[in-house]
Design an enzyme around this catalytic site. Structure first.
Site, PDB file in Angstrom:
ATOM      1  N   ARG A 100      -5.246 -29.061 -52.546  1.00 35.13           N
ATOM      2  CA  ARG A 100      -4.333 -29.053 -53.689  1.00 35.13           C
ATOM      3  C   ARG A 100      -4.284 -30.429 -54.365  1.00 35.13           C
ATOM      4  O   ARG A 100      -3.965 -30.531 -55.544  1.00 35.13           O
ATOM      5  CB  ARG A 100      -2.917 -28.674 -53.237  1.00 35.13           C
ATOM      6  CG  ARG A 100      -2.811 -27.272 -52.643  1.00 35.13           C
ATOM      7  CD  ARG A 100      -1.395 -26.980 -52.201  1.00 35.13           C
ATOM      8  NE  ARG A 100      -1.272 -25.676 -51.559  1.00 35.13           N
ATOM      9  CZ  ARG A 100      -0.106 -25.068 -51.357  1.00 35.13           C
ATOM     10  NH1 ARG A 100       1.008 -25.651 -51.748  1.00 35.13           N
ATOM     11  NH2 ARG A 100      -0.039 -23.899 -50.774  1.00 35.13           N
ATOM     12  N   GLU A 171      -3.311 -18.002 -59.186  1.00 35.49           N
ATOM     13  CA  GLU A 171      -1.911 -18.377 -59.448  1.00 35.49           C
ATOM     14  C   GLU A 171      -1.825 -19.799 -59.992  1.00 35.49           C
ATOM     15  O   GLU A 171      -2.694 -20.634 -59.734  1.00 35.49           O
ATOM     16  CB  GLU A 171      -1.108 -18.295 -58.144  1.00 35.49           C
ATOM     17  CG  GLU A 171       0.399 -18.475 -58.343  1.00 35.49           C
ATOM     18  CD  GLU A 171       1.189 -18.572 -57.036  1.00 35.49           C
ATOM     19  OE1 GLU A 171       0.612 -18.952 -56.002  1.00 35.49           O
ATOM     20  OE2 GLU A 171       2.393 -18.256 -57.067  1.00 35.49           O
TER      21      GLU A 171
HETATM   22  C1  LIG Z   1       5.481 -21.640 -52.574  1.00 36.96           C
HETATM   23  C2  LIG Z   1       4.967 -21.985 -51.243  1.00 36.96           C
HETATM   24  C3  LIG Z   1       6.017 -22.047 -50.159  1.00 36.96           C
HETATM   25  C4  LIG Z   1       5.884 -20.847 -49.247  1.00 36.96           C
HETATM   26  O1  LIG Z   1       4.546 -20.662 -48.837  1.00 36.96           O
HETATM   27  C5  LIG Z   1       4.519 -20.387 -47.447  1.00 36.96           C
HETATM   28  N1  LIG Z   1       3.230 -20.841 -46.946  1.00 36.96           N
HETATM   29  C6  LIG Z   1       2.625 -22.000 -47.260  1.00 36.96           C
HETATM   30  N2  LIG Z   1       1.442 -22.092 -46.603  1.00 36.96           N
HETATM   31  C7  LIG Z   1       1.302 -20.935 -45.884  1.00 36.96           C
HETATM   32  C8  LIG Z   1       0.308 -20.433 -45.009  1.00 36.96           C
HETATM   33  N3  LIG Z   1      -0.807 -21.145 -44.750  1.00 36.96           N
HETATM   34  N4  LIG Z   1       0.513 -19.222 -44.430  1.00 36.96           N
HETATM   35  C9  LIG Z   1       1.644 -18.518 -44.702  1.00 36.96           C
HETATM   36  N5  LIG Z   1       2.628 -18.939 -45.519  1.00 36.96           N
HETATM   37  C10 LIG Z   1       2.443 -20.136 -46.088  1.00 36.96           C
HETATM   38  C11 LIG Z   1       5.699 -21.158 -46.901  1.00 36.96           C
HETATM   39  O2  LIG Z   1       6.117 -20.608 -45.725  1.00 36.96           O
HETATM   40  C12 LIG Z   1       6.711 -20.979 -48.001  1.00 36.96           C
HETATM   41  O3  LIG Z   1       7.367 -19.778 -47.795  1.00 36.96           O
END
Ligand SMILES: CCC[C@H]1O[C@@H](n2cnc3c(N)ncnc32)[C@H](O)[C@@H]1O
Length: 481
Positions: A100, A171
């Site tokens: 990112r 996205e």
């Molecule tokens: C908008 C991003 C925040 C959300 O994005 C989830 N999030 C981020 N990285 C992963 C990942 N590698 N696997 C599953 N969920 C993921 C976080 O928990 C939070 O809810």
């Protein structure tokens, strides 16, 4: 660079493209003609746009998790589980934080470490490092359509590689993946770089390949008022449509009061129909993000929050809901916890399929306020830009006319302060420089004064703090202790 809301010429795009593809060796594997042919062979049931169209027409709410790990085989295993066990309608590939930040060196090191440690040492899938072939391995191993989810201010190379790799949805946007995600990146820079991404999608569309685009709705995920969220969704969608994007999912992050959230979804659809009226061949859908703020650690309480999000998405007729897991307060979820979040959400959505929230005065009032507020901001943005939306956005952030609460970016005014009213709806305790009429300002002040009377305290910053912690502590409104 001079930015304007005007479709880029192919010449301009190709000139910049040469530099973009040099940013990492895997960029050299992108051959657009070959990629278009590859995308042409991806059947409709594996295209996100086809799935969204079907859901929109049949009025159902699709479920989609977030998920991503470092190594290709483990990522396939994870997504297969979420597809087969979790019954996800659309699969994600969440990109890691190094990628990112365009830090492909550290992403490479993370891949190596993950192989050595036999576990993911990255918090997502390093798609640029895995390259076109690595992405195609993932896409070809799954039956469901795939979307790239991330938080990348400069996503140009990521888009080139993942779209050539067979992903059919991407996205993000020049505001939603800058202001909540970066501190030092100018709005001009990210508006410009995301025009590149959208021009690339426009190129695929011009060759008959439908790629969906989804601005990131929740922004900072912290008490973001619907009219701020809708302004960003509409602006990013309009800038994308100008570059030739034909399929847009506009998003909104759950605030927690049912009437306000349903009003937010309904007003988002109505505002979008108005603002995109001149774009004849655009497919517009909506995505609702389950609660993006602090979660309770307790599993049962977390399931309640997840189910409340699924309920609201269904009653608000969102085309898609992004699910959460009971590991939200802990970190990256296991595949089992991720699948459970999907199953709980699907159960609620199925049970609510034949129900809707009856229209009522409160709902209509909420929709009226959200639409008025959003239009007042949008009108001012266009005025500042002397009719050019891109110029207007840059000036709007400088003037605080667009202002996102709790954002890290130094280009964000950060003057607005949201707090919940006595029923948990998010109101403006301080509307900063948002260009609202007296009627709007007084409406919010009264709502918060009423809460203050009820709680025996002044409407104040303490309410904001109490509301930020409330859900994690088992409440919605942060009442005084
Ligand atoms: C908008 C991003 C925040 C959300 O994005 C989830 N999030 C981020 N990285 C992963 C990942 N590698 N696997 C599953 N969920 C993921 C976080 O928990 C939070 O809810």
């Amino acid at each position: 660079m001079k930015i304007e809301n005007k479709k880029w010429s192919l010449e301009k795009f190709n000139q910049i493209r040469e530099e973009v593809l040099k940013q990492w060796p895997t960029g050299q594997d992108v051959d657009l003609e070959e990629a278009i042919e590859y995308q042409k062979n991806i059947e409709p049931k594996k295209r996100v746009t086809a799935k969204l169209k079907e859901a929109k027409e049949s009025g159902i709410t699709l479920i989609q998790p977030r998920a991503g790990v470092a190594l290709i085989d483990k990522h396939i295993e994870l997504l297969r589980f979420l597809q087969d066990e979790g019954k996800a309608d659309i699969l994600p590939t969440t990109i890691d934080s190094y990628t990112r930040q365009n830090n492909y060196e550290d992403a490479e090191a993370g891949i190596k470490e993950s192989r050595e440690e036999k576990r993911s040492m990255l918090n997502g899938f390093p798609a640029v490092n895995h390259g076109v072939q690595g992405c195609r391995e993932v896409v070809e191993a799954l039956a469901s359509p795939l979307q790239v989810r991330h938080g990348t201010p400069d996503a140009r190379l990521l888009a080139e590689i993942t779209l050539a790799g067979g992903f059919t949805d991407f996205e993000g946007g020049g505001i939603s993946y800058n202001i909540p995600y970066a501190k030092e990146v100018s709005i001009e820079r990210t508006i410009y770089d995301w025009q590149y991404v959208d021009r690339l999608v426009g190129l695929y569309e011009e060759n008959g390949i439908s790629i969906n685009r989804e601005p990131f709705g929740p922004l900072t995920g912290t008490l973001v008022p619907p009219s701020v969220s809708h302004t960003v969704a509409l602006v990013e969608g309009l800038l994308a449509a100008e570059q030739g994007v034909k399929n847009l999912t506009l998003g909104y992050g759950q605030c927690g009061n049912l009437v306000q959230d349903v009003a937010a979804l309904e007003s988002l659809r109505e505002l979008a129909a108005e603002y995109f009226a001149d774009f004849k061949d655009i497919m517009l859908t909506t995505v609702f993000h389950q609660w993006m703020g602090g979660f309770p650690q307790d599993e049962a309480q977390a399931f309640a929050v997840i189910s409340w999000g699924a309920s609201t998405a269904a009653l608000g007729n969102a085309t898609k809901v992004i699910t959460k897991t009971t590991h939200e307060a802990l970190g990256i979820p296991t595949k089992e916890a991720n699948a459970e979040g999907l199953k709980a959400s699907k159960q609620v959505i199925n049970m609510l399929r034949d129900q809707s929230l009856a229209s009522n005065d409160k709902l209509e009032k909420e929709k009226e306020m959200i639409k008025k507020e959003t239009k007042q901001i949008m009108d001012h943005v266009l005025e500042l830009g002397k009719g050019d939306l891109a110029q207007g956005v840059v000036k709007a952030f400088k003037a605080g006319v667009i202002d996102i609460p709790f954002a890290p970016s130094r280009f964000n005014a950060g003057k607005i302060l949201p707090a919940r009213d006595n029923e948990g709806a998010v109101r403006y305790l301080d509307h900063g420089n948002l260009p609202f009429t007296e009627e709007i300002v007084k409406f919010h002040q009264k709502k918060l004064e009423d809460r203050g009377k009820d709680e025996g305290r002044e409407a104040s910053f303490q309410m904001v703090i109490d509301d930020i912690y409330a859900v994690g502590q088992g409440e919605l409104v942060g009442r005084p202790k």
